[in-house]
Motif scaffolding. Sequence first.
Motif, PDB file in Angstrom:
ATOM      1  N   ALA A  10       0.824  -1.205   0.000  1.00 46.48           N
ATOM      2  CA  ALA A  10       0.000   0.000   0.000  1.00 46.48           C
ATOM      3  C   ALA A  10       0.863   1.262   0.000  1.00 46.48           C
ATOM      4  O   ALA A  10       0.567   2.232  -0.701  1.00 46.48           O
ATOM      5  CB  ALA A  10      -0.937  -0.002   1.209  1.00 46.48           C
ATOM      6  N   GLN A  11       1.945   1.241   0.763  1.00 54.84           N
ATOM      7  CA  GLN A  11       2.822   2.399   0.805  1.00 54.84           C
ATOM      8  C   GLN A  11       3.557   2.572  -0.529  1.00 54.84           C
ATOM      9  O   GLN A  11       3.675   3.692  -1.045  1.00 54.84           O
ATOM     10  CB  GLN A  11       3.831   2.255   1.945  1.00 54.84           C
ATOM     11  N   ALA A  12       4.032   1.469  -1.119  1.00 53.23           N
ATOM     12  CA  ALA A  12       4.777   1.552  -2.370  1.00 53.23           C
ATOM     13  C   ALA A  12       3.905   2.033  -3.526  1.00 53.23           C
ATOM     14  O   ALA A  12       4.397   2.727  -4.431  1.00 53.23           O
ATOM     15  CB  ALA A  12       5.387   0.193  -2.704  1.00 53.23           C
ATOM     16  N   HIS A  13       2.628   1.672  -3.495  1.00 56.44           N
ATOM     17  CA  HIS A  13       1.744   2.004  -4.614  1.00 56.44           C
ATOM     18  C   HIS A  13       0.721   3.077  -4.243  1.00 56.44           C
ATOM     19  O   HIS A  13      -0.205   3.325  -5.028  1.00 56.44           O
ATOM     20  CB  HIS A  13       1.038   0.743  -5.101  1.00 56.44           C
ATOM     21  N   GLN A  14       0.901   3.704  -3.088  1.00 56.32           N
ATOM     22  CA  GLN A  14       0.028   4.795  -2.638  1.00 56.32           C
ATOM     23  C   GLN A  14      -1.439   4.366  -2.643  1.00 56.32           C
ATOM     24  O   GLN A  14      -2.309   5.032  -3.203  1.00 56.32           O
ATOM     25  CB  GLN A  14       0.237   6.038  -3.502  1.00 56.32           C
ATOM     26  N   CYS A  15      -1.688   3.226  -1.995  1.00 60.13           N
ATOM     27  CA  CYS A  15      -3.038   2.654  -1.916  1.00 60.13           C
ATOM     28  C   CYS A  15      -3.685   2.974  -0.579  1.00 60.13           C
ATOM     29  O   CYS A  15      -3.010   3.261   0.411  1.00 60.13           O
ATOM     30  CB  CYS A  15      -2.977   1.126  -2.030  1.00 60.13           C
ATOM     31  N   THR A  16      -4.991   2.847  -0.560  1.00 59.08           N
ATOM     32  CA  THR A  16      -5.697   2.746   0.711  1.00 59.08           C
ATOM     33  C   THR A  16      -5.699   1.279   1.130  1.00 59.08           C
ATOM     34  O   THR A  16      -5.709   0.380   0.294  1.00 59.08           O
ATOM     35  CB  THR A  16      -7.142   3.246   0.592  1.00 59.08           C
ATOM     36  N   LEU A  17      -5.679   1.049   2.429  1.00 59.76           N
ATOM     37  CA  LEU A  17      -5.617  -0.307   2.967  1.00 59.76           C
ATOM     38  C   LEU A  17      -6.784  -0.523   3.918  1.00 59.76           C
ATOM     39  O   LEU A  17      -6.963   0.236   4.875  1.00 59.76           O
ATOM     40  CB  LEU A  17      -4.292  -0.527   3.702  1.00 59.76           C
ATOM     41  N   THR A  18      -7.568  -1.549   3.658  1.00 59.19           N
ATOM     42  CA  THR A  18      -8.660  -1.928   4.543  1.00 59.19           C
ATOM     43  C   THR A  18      -8.364  -3.297   5.127  1.00 59.19           C
ATOM     44  O   THR A  18      -8.110  -4.253   4.384  1.00 59.19           O
ATOM     45  CB  THR A  18     -10.000  -1.975   3.790  1.00 59.19           C
ATOM     46  N   ALA A  19      -8.362  -3.396   6.444  1.00 57.64           N
ATOM     47  CA  ALA A  19      -8.195  -4.672   7.134  1.00 57.64           C
ATOM     48  C   ALA A  19      -9.574  -5.148   7.567  1.00 57.64           C
ATOM     49  O   ALA A  19     -10.282  -4.439   8.289  1.00 57.64           O
ATOM     50  CB  ALA A  19      -7.282  -4.507   8.342  1.00 57.64           C
ATOM     51  N   LEU A  20      -9.962  -6.324   7.103  1.00 57.40           N
ATOM     52  CA  LEU A  20     -11.280  -6.864   7.436  1.00 57.40           C
ATOM     53  C   LEU A  20     -11.107  -8.102   8.306  1.00 57.40           C
ATOM     54  O   LEU A  20     -10.601  -9.128   7.854  1.00 57.40           O
ATOM     55  CB  LEU A  20     -12.040  -7.209   6.157  1.00 57.40           C
ATOM     56  N   PHE A  21     -11.498  -7.975   9.568  1.00 55.94           N
ATOM     57  CA  PHE A  21     -11.471  -9.108  10.489  1.00 55.94           C
ATOM     58  C   PHE A  21     -12.691  -9.964  10.196  1.00 55.94           C
ATOM     59  O   PHE A  21     -13.838  -9.541  10.398  1.00 55.94           O
ATOM     60  CB  PHE A  21     -11.489  -8.619  11.939  1.00 55.94           C
TER      61      PHE A  21
END
Length: 278
Positions: free
Chosen positions: A28-39
């Motif tokens: 996400a940092q390398a590609h400037q993404c948003t990151l969603t963690a789904l439990f």
Amino acid sequence: MNPLRSILVHLDGTARAEARLRLAQRLAQAHQCTLTALFAVTPAVLPTLALPGGLPAMPTRGPVDPEHRARALAMFERALQDSPVRSDWQELRGEPVTESFVHRALTADLMVLGQRNPRDATGFDVPGDFVEAALLGSGKPALIVPFAGEPSARLETVLVAWRSTREAANALATALPLLRNAKQVHLVGTADESPGGLAPAMAQVRSYLLMHGVGQMHEHPPLDARYPGKALLSLAGNVGADLLVMGCYGHSRARELVLGGVTRTVLDSATVPVWMAH
């Protein structure tokens, strides 16, 4: 340019979930993404309750394991507290796990999932066919993180397994953002049914990758047709691959997921992250 803009990572109560999250964070940092963690785990099944009138007993769902949720949330907060990545925590609360995760994945560019470890008792609340069901159900690419070892911080050496199929084409196209950043891309062909045979097909793959800014390609002899899955994993080890890119082959039949032999071997035995698409 096929950019990555959103990553959905699956979290559960296993210790291995942290390696999964950290790899997703680096991407996400390398590609400037948003990151969603789904439990997303399956709630416990409570003992069946007898119903009046002689009706069959009906199982009921209990709560999600609170220790697993607390462990996953603490790990999420610890891993991302000083990260510049835009991140979000979400969780399921009793919904059907696989179906709900698939529904959420439909609007993500990439899923980051964990290889199932049959010896890890803490993974009891994740369906055994979760990874393949998410791949086949969503149609989205997935980066599958192995349950052993530490994934490379930089996915610089990539092995692409090609077969002239829609699935392999989807995997190749969706992996372009990583392939463009790789220092070495290795190509190998598997069983091919395209007109003219494997050699012209591999030439087309090389031309396609060159058009998309992928260089430093090395082509290998075709895989052993008798044991292609084992041969593919062996080649990944020999070239020092940080990532394997391949199609996911399978279908649903009578509520059972039926996978191709190479797909099953790789999902069960890969020791490097695998980029798969159906």
